[in-house]
Scaffold this motif. Sequence first.
Motif, PDB file in Angstrom:
ATOM      1  N   ASP A   1       0.826  -1.204   0.000  1.00  0.00           N
ATOM      2  CA  ASP A   1       0.000   0.000   0.000  1.00  0.00           C
ATOM      3  C   ASP A   1       0.860   1.253   0.000  1.00  0.00           C
ATOM      4  O   ASP A   1       0.483   2.280  -0.569  1.00  0.00           O
ATOM      5  N   ILE A   2       2.003   1.159   0.676  1.00  0.00           N
ATOM      6  CA  ILE A   2       2.893   2.302   0.858  1.00  0.00           C
ATOM      7  C   ILE A   2       4.321   1.803   0.713  1.00  0.00           C
ATOM      8  O   ILE A   2       4.639   0.669   1.087  1.00  0.00           O
TER       9      ILE A   2
ATOM     10  N   LEU B   1       3.415  11.128  -0.091  1.00  0.00           N
ATOM     11  CA  LEU B   1       2.847  11.451   1.223  1.00  0.00           C
ATOM     12  C   LEU B   1       3.811  12.251   2.087  1.00  0.00           C
ATOM     13  O   LEU B   1       3.435  13.265   2.668  1.00  0.00           O
TER      14      LEU B   1
ATOM     15  N   ALA C   1       2.237   6.328  -1.729  1.00  0.00           N
ATOM     16  CA  ALA C   1       1.106   5.399  -1.594  1.00  0.00           C
ATOM     17  C   ALA C   1       0.616   4.990  -2.979  1.00  0.00           C
ATOM     18  O   ALA C   1       0.754   5.739  -3.951  1.00  0.00           O
TER      19      ALA C   1
ATOM     20  N   SER D   1      -4.740   6.452   4.735  1.00  0.00           N
ATOM     21  CA  SER D   1      -3.540   7.165   4.312  1.00  0.00           C
ATOM     22  C   SER D   1      -3.233   8.325   5.251  1.00  0.00           C
ATOM     23  O   SER D   1      -2.083   8.533   5.648  1.00  0.00           O
TER      24      SER D   1
ATOM     25  N   THR E   1      -0.002   8.946   7.693  1.00  0.00           N
ATOM     26  CA  THR E   1       0.786  10.176   7.595  1.00  0.00           C
ATOM     27  C   THR E   1       0.880  10.872   8.948  1.00  0.00           C
ATOM     28  O   THR E   1       1.958  11.321   9.364  1.00  0.00           O
TER      29      THR E   1
END
Length: 288
Positions: A82-83, A103, A229, A238, A242
């Motif tokens: 996802d990241i 991000l 992301a 998200s 962050t």
Amino acid sequence: MKIRRRDFLSLVAACALASTPALAQDQSLKLAFIPQENPDKLLGDIEVITAWLSGEIGVPVEGFVTFDHAAAVEALRNGDADISFMGGLPFVLAEKEIGAVPLLSEVYRGAPTYTGRVFVRKDSGIETLADLKDRDIAFADPISESGYMFPLAEFEKAGLITGPDAAEDFFGRVFFAGGYQQAMQAMAAGLVDAAGASQYADLLLTPEQQAEITWIAESPAIPSHVVIARPGLDAGLSERFTAAMLKLNQPKHQAKLAYLYGPDGYVRADSAAYDGVRAMAHSFGLAN
């Protein structure tokens, strides 16, 4: 109507749940890490930071080490991640290829930028880039800005090559080691004559090795590494991630930064800061 205490407490609990953003029962977050250092050590670091993030975000957080930047981008593309933590160039390519979203940007040694360098051993007799003619060099990764493109561009500026396609005509052999530490270790051990890596890559060597190496060329400033992301990641999740990462800037949490490549902290990413990297990618034919 008379409400019993038990019913009242149930009502309060229900209202509290209704006012809290809901997360799906099966929701989780998968993080991809690039092996800029020893993968075994990185695995241990990942366990520490993902456990902390899980508690902060409120969902299970898992992490894994990819083979290189390209593998991380592919993991984002197919939903295995996802990241991901990566350099500016891989982000620019992921942005173009899959619509990746920046991000966070890394602050390191008090600056939002760093450079790429060409390192050699002090006893090698190599003093200039021209001295590397027909010598072997190890770069970190073919889609790393400080570990390949920016150091290689210094050879082009010096008039030694006409572009990346001509690199093998100048050097003896060109290797991609898979990370900063691997490239630096290959150079320090004498397996290659030089290494192209981040200006801070020497910190991945032992103090004894650091005393035995130097650098002979340095690139212009490069925007720092970025956390990105995949497109379509739940906006609430998200933002939770962050916000948790920005807590690492607080004194009580700063020690945990050692488990994330050791930056000074993070700031919200400014996409425009990577325009110079986009231009470099274009000049190398990677983002046309």
